[in-house]
Design an enzyme around this catalytic site. Structure first.
Site, PDB file in Angstrom:
ATOM      1  N   LYS A  35       0.839  -1.204   0.000  1.00 22.62           N
ATOM      2  CA  LYS A  35       0.000   0.000   0.000  1.00 22.62           C
ATOM      3  C   LYS A  35       0.878   1.261   0.000  1.00 22.62           C
ATOM      4  CE  LYS A  35      -0.163   0.219   5.029  1.00 22.62           C
ATOM      5  NZ  LYS A  35      -0.805  -0.338   6.227  1.00 22.62           N
ATOM      6  N   TYR A 266      20.337  28.916   9.388  1.00 24.54           N
ATOM      7  CA  TYR A 266      19.215  29.627  10.028  1.00 24.54           C
ATOM      8  C   TYR A 266      19.224  29.451  11.541  1.00 24.54           C
ATOM      9  CZ  TYR A 266      17.046  29.971   5.400  1.00 24.54           C
ATOM     10  OH  TYR A 266      16.776  30.255   4.102  1.00 24.54           O
TER      11      TYR A 266
END
Ligand SMILES: *Cc1c(COP(=O)(O)O)cnc(C)c1O
Length: 377
Positions: A35, A266
């Site tokens: 799946k 950052y």
């Protein structure tokens, strides 16, 4: 395969997938779960590789996935674990000869309606709830289920399914054992009515950890892709020998010096404690490398570990390669998998998942969907 927004790549080792499949038991006892695009590994390439390895049938999630397998020429049984979600899907399931899971009395009615006027039968898998609490018929529903099916002769039950919520937790073994017995009990009246009804309870953890959970059919997913649900715990040995199928690589864009005291990326979460050499690598959270791995994970360069330093950015990340003088622009960094040098540990999916506080399943599904996939056959 190339991708316009990232030079990173997922490498899918199909022979490793086939070896994992072979480790799980005789092919006729396995209903491989492919799946969610085979947990990010690619539905059709995985189905073809497992088919060549002897798989007799498949479990997918949606009707669309089942139809994809049919369009690819696959003729054998395909169970859709999410059933069918609307009237049109029941008709599609019948037309494509899929085997949807039926989870409630409404499903039975919709399945029968979807078949009407089509003069065929539809194989169904009966979902029973034995402890997951998510989908399925309860013990009290079984007599009415048998009665309903008696009036719907075109629905042909071929298997009974139930799902284990905690088979990967050795400390919850008592619950799992009770669940196994509950499942056996719920199946008894069904098997009296349909003696060939195959019983299927075990996911990967049940398959590897609890022999009594295997019944006629096991439904492993994670193990096919190399995941040992018991890694790091007392049952680790029960999942030994599986091999990860997916690796993730990205090129080094630049190698540069960072002076002692200089900060990086950052938020300036990393400051160089000494003069350092930093490799800038072309992969980031846009391609499913979790930002939570900032300052925590490692990558492999030239087979050696290099710590991730500074915040992971959208499409770049940095690693400290001060100890690896040969690293240069254009080299391949392995963010997951890759060849480790002798004495070095490879970076595994489990390690990254633990550091990022997510599941290995999540990393595989997401990385596999957003990075271009290259197949090793
Ligand atoms: C996903 C799924 C599986 C496979 O689970 P793993 O833990 O990956 O082995 C089995 N059965 C059902 C119903 C599922 O949804």
């Amino acid at each position: 395969m190339t991708c316009i927004f990232t030079p990173s790549a997922c490498h899918i080792d199909l022979p490793a997938l086939q070896r994992n499949f072979a480790r799980l038991g005789a092919p006729e006892t396995i209903l491989p779960v492919i799946k969610s695009d085979a947990y990010g590994h690619g539905l059709l390439p995985v189905a073809r590789a497992l088919d060549r390895a002897g798989a007799r049938q498949f479990a997918v999630g949606t009707i669309s996935e089942g139809i994809s397998l049919r369009d690819d020429g696959y003729r054998q049984r395909v169970v859709t674990l999410m059933g069918a979600l609307c009237p049109n899907e029941w008709t599609q399931a019948a037309d494509a000869r899929l085997t949807p899971v039926v989870t409630c009395f409404d499903d039975l009615k919709n399945a029968a309606d979807g078949l009407s006027g089509r003069g065929e039968t539809l194989e169904v898998a009966l979902k029973l709830d034995t402890g997951m609490g998510r989908l399925g018929f309860d013990e009290a529903d079984i007599p009415a289920l048998i009665e309903s099916l008696a009036h719907l002769p075109r629905l042909v039950p071929v298997m009974a399914l139930s799902h284990m919520p905690s088979a990967d937790m050795p400390e919850d073994e008592n619950f799992s054992r009770e669940q196994i017995e509950r499942f056996r009990r719920l199946c008894e009246p069904l098997r009296q009515r349909w003696p060939d009804l195959a019983r299927s309870l075990a996911n990967t953890a049940g398959t590897l950890g609890l022999p009594r959970a295997r019944f006629e059919l096991c439904r492993p997913g994670l193990a096919l892709y190399g995941g040992n649900p018991f890694a790091g715990g007392p049952w680790e040995e029960r999942g030994a020998g599986l091999e990860w199928v997916m690796s993730l690589s990205a090129p080094v864009m630049q190698v540069r010096q960072l002076r002692a005291g200089q900060s990086l990326s950052y938020g300036r979460t990393f400051t160089a404690p000494r003069d350092m050499t930093i490799a800038v690598i072309a992969c980031g959270y846009a391609t499913a490398y979790p930002r939570a791995l900032s300052n925590r994970a490692s990558v492999l360069l030239h087979g050696r570990r290099a710590p991730v330093v500074g915040r992971v950015c959208m499409s770049m990340m940095m690693a400290d390669v001060s100890h690896l003088p040969a690293v240069s622009r254009g080299d391949t960094a392995w963010l997951m998998g890759g060849e480790a040098a002798p004495g070095e540990r490879p970076v595994t999916v489990c390690e990254l998942a633990r550091l990022a506080d997510v599941l290995p399943y999540e990393l595989l599904c997401l990385m596999g969907e957003v990075n271009p996939r290259q197949y090793i056959i």
